[in-house]
Design a protein around this motif. Structure first.
Motif, PDB file in Angstrom:
ATOM      1  N   GLN A 161       0.876  -1.153  -0.022  1.00  0.00           N
ATOM      2  CA  GLN A 161       0.207  -0.003   0.035  1.00  0.00           C
ATOM      3  C   GLN A 161       0.932   1.282  -0.133  1.00  0.00           C
ATOM      4  O   GLN A 161       2.033   1.331   0.634  1.00  0.00           O
ATOM      5  CB  GLN A 161      -1.040  -0.016   1.168  1.00  0.00           C
ATOM      6  CG  GLN A 161      -2.007   0.837   1.136  1.00  0.00           C
ATOM      7  CD  GLN A 161      -1.823   2.571   1.709  1.00  0.00           C
ATOM      8  OE1 GLN A 161      -0.937   2.448   2.449  1.00  0.00           O
ATOM      9  NE2 GLN A 161      -2.430   3.361   0.941  1.00  0.00           N
ATOM     10  N   TRP A 179      -0.512  -7.143   1.075  1.00  0.00           N
ATOM     11  CA  TRP A 179      -0.839  -6.231   1.949  1.00  0.00           C
ATOM     12  C   TRP A 179      -0.693  -6.574   3.540  1.00  0.00           C
ATOM     13  O   TRP A 179      -0.939  -7.778   3.797  1.00  0.00           O
ATOM     14  CB  TRP A 179      -2.474  -5.553   1.952  1.00  0.00           C
ATOM     15  CG  TRP A 179      -2.531  -5.077   0.497  1.00  0.00           C
ATOM     16  CD1 TRP A 179      -1.520  -4.061  -0.178  1.00  0.00           C
ATOM     17  CD2 TRP A 179      -3.430  -5.563  -0.476  1.00  0.00           C
ATOM     18  NE1 TRP A 179      -1.996  -3.895  -1.428  1.00  0.00           N
ATOM     19  CE2 TRP A 179      -3.035  -4.743  -1.718  1.00  0.00           C
ATOM     20  CE3 TRP A 179      -4.425  -6.566  -0.319  1.00  0.00           C
ATOM     21  CZ2 TRP A 179      -3.931  -4.781  -2.918  1.00  0.00           C
ATOM     22  CZ3 TRP A 179      -5.188  -6.671  -1.663  1.00  0.00           C
ATOM     23  CH2 TRP A 179      -4.938  -5.992  -2.702  1.00  0.00           C
ATOM     24  N   MET A 182      -5.659  -6.858   4.869  1.00  0.00           N
ATOM     25  CA  MET A 182      -6.612  -6.795   3.876  1.00  0.00           C
ATOM     26  C   MET A 182      -7.802  -5.800   4.480  1.00  0.00           C
ATOM     27  O   MET A 182      -8.307  -4.860   3.516  1.00  0.00           O
ATOM     28  CB  MET A 182      -7.405  -8.219   3.686  1.00  0.00           C
ATOM     29  CG  MET A 182      -8.426  -8.010   2.411  1.00  0.00           C
ATOM     30  SD  MET A 182      -7.628  -7.580   0.964  1.00  0.00           S
ATOM     31  CE  MET A 182      -8.715  -6.595   0.161  1.00  0.00           C
ATOM     32  N   SER A 183      -8.046  -5.540   5.663  1.00  0.00           N
ATOM     33  CA  SER A 183      -9.283  -5.006   6.151  1.00  0.00           C
ATOM     34  C   SER A 183      -8.861  -3.264   6.099  1.00  0.00           C
ATOM     35  O   SER A 183      -9.778  -2.534   6.314  1.00  0.00           O
ATOM     36  CB  SER A 183      -9.514  -5.377   7.502  1.00  0.00           C
ATOM     37  OG  SER A 183      -8.643  -5.183   8.353  1.00  0.00           O
ATOM     38  N   THR A 184      -7.633  -3.045   6.153  1.00  0.00           N
ATOM     39  CA  THR A 184      -7.283  -1.667   6.290  1.00  0.00           C
ATOM     40  C   THR A 184      -6.694  -1.299   4.807  1.00  0.00           C
ATOM     41  O   THR A 184      -7.000  -0.793   3.920  1.00  0.00           O
ATOM     42  CB  THR A 184      -6.114  -1.380   7.459  1.00  0.00           C
ATOM     43  OG1 THR A 184      -5.137  -2.286   7.490  1.00  0.00           O
ATOM     44  CG2 THR A 184      -7.085  -1.345   8.664  1.00  0.00           C
ATOM     45  N   GLY A 186      -5.401  -3.392   2.306  1.00  0.00           N
ATOM     46  CA  GLY A 186      -5.970  -3.903   1.146  1.00  0.00           C
ATOM     47  C   GLY A 186      -7.252  -2.810   0.627  1.00  0.00           C
ATOM     48  O   GLY A 186      -7.475  -2.899  -0.580  1.00  0.00           O
ATOM     49  N   ASN A 187      -8.188  -2.802   1.498  1.00  0.00           N
ATOM     50  CA  ASN A 187      -9.383  -1.992   1.195  1.00  0.00           C
ATOM     51  C   ASN A 187      -8.828  -0.621   0.582  1.00  0.00           C
ATOM     52  O   ASN A 187      -9.567   0.048  -0.355  1.00  0.00           O
ATOM     53  CB  ASN A 187     -10.302  -1.709   2.557  1.00  0.00           C
ATOM     54  CG  ASN A 187     -11.173  -2.983   2.774  1.00  0.00           C
ATOM     55  OD1 ASN A 187     -11.401  -3.845   1.581  1.00  0.00           O
ATOM     56  ND2 ASN A 187     -11.477  -3.143   3.877  1.00  0.00           N
ATOM     57  N   LYS A 188      -7.875   0.004   1.317  1.00  0.00           N
ATOM     58  CA  LYS A 188      -7.460   1.252   0.539  1.00  0.00           C
ATOM     59  C   LYS A 188      -6.986   1.195  -0.687  1.00  0.00           C
ATOM     60  O   LYS A 188      -7.431   2.284  -1.622  1.00  0.00           O
ATOM     61  CB  LYS A 188      -6.311   1.918   1.416  1.00  0.00           C
ATOM     62  CG  LYS A 188      -6.804   2.294   2.861  1.00  0.00           C
ATOM     63  CD  LYS A 188      -5.562   2.918   3.583  1.00  0.00           C
ATOM     64  CE  LYS A 188      -5.809   3.542   5.097  1.00  0.00           C
ATOM     65  NZ  LYS A 188      -4.553   3.822   5.605  1.00  0.00           N
ATOM     66  N   LYS A 190      -8.094  -0.984  -2.829  1.00  0.00           N
ATOM     67  CA  LYS A 190      -9.214  -1.412  -3.742  1.00  0.00           C
ATOM     68  C   LYS A 190     -10.126  -0.150  -3.983  1.00  0.00           C
ATOM     69  O   LYS A 190     -10.591   0.232  -5.186  1.00  0.00           O
ATOM     70  CB  LYS A 190     -10.041  -2.406  -3.164  1.00  0.00           C
ATOM     71  CG  LYS A 190      -9.379  -3.777  -3.217  1.00  0.00           C
ATOM     72  CD  LYS A 190     -10.295  -4.956  -2.718  1.00  0.00           C
ATOM     73  CE  LYS A 190      -9.890  -6.437  -3.080  1.00  0.00           C
ATOM     74  NZ  LYS A 190     -11.007  -7.510  -2.851  1.00  0.00           N
ATOM     75  N   LYS A 191     -10.255   0.674  -3.120  1.00  0.00           N
ATOM     76  CA  LYS A 191     -11.176   1.944  -3.142  1.00  0.00           C
ATOM     77  C   LYS A 191     -10.207   2.773  -4.150  1.00  0.00           C
ATOM     78  O   LYS A 191     -11.057   3.628  -4.969  1.00  0.00           O
ATOM     79  CB  LYS A 191     -11.294   2.374  -1.753  1.00  0.00           C
ATOM     80  CG  LYS A 191     -12.217   1.766  -0.833  1.00  0.00           C
ATOM     81  CD  LYS A 191     -12.455   2.609   0.412  1.00  0.00           C
ATOM     82  CE  LYS A 191     -13.212   1.846   1.447  1.00  0.00           C
ATOM     83  NZ  LYS A 191     -13.635   2.287   2.755  1.00  0.00           N
TER      84      LYS A 191
END
Length: 208
Positions: A161, A179, A182-184, A186-188, A190-191
């Motif tokens: 990231q 990453w 994934m919850s932090t 990874g989501n950043k 993807k967004k």
């Protein structure tokens, strides 16, 4: 202040008290959770151990102490030095190298201070800290975990990231994890990718 505290080898349960929301707690490796107390290393760094009380809180939510455990300014400085030695050694491992001898020596000095011991209480493994200087003994547990991880047969990587740069052990099939969480992170990612894709689609529609 002798006491028994849940082992810090696994992330604490969701909803842990003592301002756990201030910390990144999703990493499977205790030492790398400690490294994450300095966030966004590749961007605008966020210091999550700005005061002794925050170090006490981090140790508490990771099963290595209690909020009333005394932490001095000097120990906080030592803790940050330990954290950065772990980070540098982890980055070296992620890049296929070895840690700087000075960082290895610092880690080894910390492991020599290891005075906590595991006890079985109610079917759970817990760390029992000594009466004298329990916070320093708790940090020695972190150092032992760092040495075991860095010196073991693990695939250590650095988070991809853009602003993070945290460390993690890749146990995924095929070694494709990118990453630290994934919850932090990874989501950043993807967004950000979705936003870029939508922007690109909008530009394409406008040009038609």
């Amino acid at each position: 202040m002798t006491g028994s505290f849940d082992v810090g080898s696994t992330p604490p349960a969701a909803g842990a008290r003592h301002r756990a929301e201030d910390f990144r707690l999703g990493n499977e490796v205790l030492a790398f959770r400690f490294v994450a107390t300095l966030g966004d290393r590749r961007g605008d760094p966020v210091e999550r151990l700005a005061a002794p009380a925050q170090l006490s809180a981090w140790l508490t939510v990771n099963g290595l102490g209690a909020m009333d455990m005394p932490v001095s300014d000097a120990l906080l400085r030592d803790a940050r030095q330990l954290r950065e030695a772990i980070q540098r050694a982890g980055v070296a491992a992620a890049e296929g190298g070895t840690a700087d001898p000075a960082d290895e020596e610092l880690l080894n000095r910390w492991t020599a201070r290891h005075r906590a011991h595991l006890v079985l209480t109610g079917g759970r493994a817990r760390w029992r800290l000594p009466d004298s200087d329990p916070a320093r003994a708790a940090l020695a547990v972190v150092a032992v975990n760092a040495v075991a991880t860095l010196g073991g047969d693990h695939v250590i990587k650095r988070c991809e990231q853009r602003t993070c740069g945290g460390l993690f052990v890749d146990t995924s099939r095929g070694g494709r994890r990118r990453w630290c969480s994934m919850s932090t992170c990874g989501n950043k990612v993807k967004k950000a990718n979705l936003k870029a894709a939508h922007a690109g689609a909008g530009e394409g529609a406008g040009s038609g």
